[in-house]
Design a protein around this motif. Sequence first.
Motif, PDB file in Angstrom:
ATOM      1  N   VAL A   1      85.635  10.097  26.872  1.00  0.00           N
ATOM      2  CA  VAL A   1      84.889   8.914  26.447  1.00  0.00           C
ATOM      3  C   VAL A   1      84.857   8.801  24.927  1.00  0.00           C
ATOM      4  CG1 VAL A   1      82.568   7.910  26.367  1.00  0.00           C
ATOM      5  CG2 VAL A   1      83.480   8.747  28.530  1.00  0.00           C
ATOM      6  N   VAL A   2      84.554   9.891  24.240  1.00  0.00           N
ATOM      7  CA  VAL A   2      84.432   9.859  22.784  1.00  0.00           C
ATOM      8  C   VAL A   2      85.794   9.633  22.122  1.00  0.00           C
ATOM      9  CG1 VAL A   2      83.828  11.220  20.741  1.00  0.00           C
ATOM     10  CG2 VAL A   2      82.318  11.216  22.733  1.00  0.00           C
ATOM     11  N   GLY A   3      86.850  10.245  22.663  1.00  0.00           N
ATOM     12  CA  GLY A   3      88.172  10.046  22.087  1.00  0.00           C
ATOM     13  C   GLY A   3      88.608   8.596  22.132  1.00  0.00           C
ATOM     14  N   LEU A   4      88.438   7.948  23.272  1.00  0.00           N
ATOM     15  CA  LEU A   4      88.844   6.554  23.396  1.00  0.00           C
ATOM     16  C   LEU A   4      87.956   5.636  22.565  1.00  0.00           C
ATOM     17  CD1 LEU A   4      90.810   4.611  24.718  1.00  0.00           C
ATOM     18  CD2 LEU A   4      89.260   4.452  26.685  1.00  0.00           C
ATOM     19  N   ALA A   5      86.650   5.905  22.558  1.00  0.00           N
ATOM     20  CA  ALA A   5      85.748   5.090  21.744  1.00  0.00           C
ATOM     21  C   ALA A   5      86.090   5.197  20.263  1.00  0.00           C
ATOM     22  CB  ALA A   5      84.296   5.519  21.984  1.00  0.00           C
TER      23      ALA A   5
END
Length: 254
Positions: A136-140
């Motif tokens: 989630v954090v990587g894509l965001a």
Amino acid sequence: MTELLPALPEDWERCLVVAAHPDDIEYGTAGAVARWTAQGKRVTYLLATRGEAGIDGMHPDKAGPLREAEERAGAREVGVDVVEFLDHRDGVVEGGVPLRRDIVRAIRRHRPDIVCTGSYEIRMFGGMANQADHRVVGLATLDAARDAGNRWIFPELADEGLEPWGGVRYVCFNGSDNATHGVDVTGEPLQRCIASLSAHEEYNKGVNMSAEVGPFLTWIAAQGGPALGVESAVLFDVAVLRPEGPPPWLSTED
């Protein structure tokens, strides 16, 4: 003969590293950070959570402040003195607009030339299943790096004095099975990376990692070294946001 990966360009001044949890950065990226801070580059850390759910048997109310302190100590080992936390809930970080806005806010404030984060793929290096918060954090972070330059996305940030920043050249994902670039961390950068992860003393005890930090990080860096033609390397999958030079369709070469 296998073609070597190119070195990640280092003709920049500022980097923002975004991660889901304390200790995520220390499993490799911190080695590159140690190299960059030794060159005089400015590196800032942004953590989505305080890692409060990360130590089995320790209540989150105690684990959160402890892991925050360990992250700050680890960051100092590689020359980073600004570490910020977003207070999203460890283990159940939700993707979407609020997280993107929080990361955009940091990008506009720190105005980095490159952004580093963890892989958002289902599988990481070696086929290991990736954790939900990491994905989630990587894509965001990828989305936020582009959002940061658009004044009509999150225009409310202008009320905080944060003007658009479209200066991010690359978003670099560590832990990917599809690396495109590498950073040589042979010698001192790797040793400082080991010191950085070793600073997470209580967390390492909780995952039975205390005695394995040095051998494990040395092994990881040695796996990446041959791709760059060096002894030890950190590898990244690099997404280019601002291509250098003219567009390829304008090339005059045959």
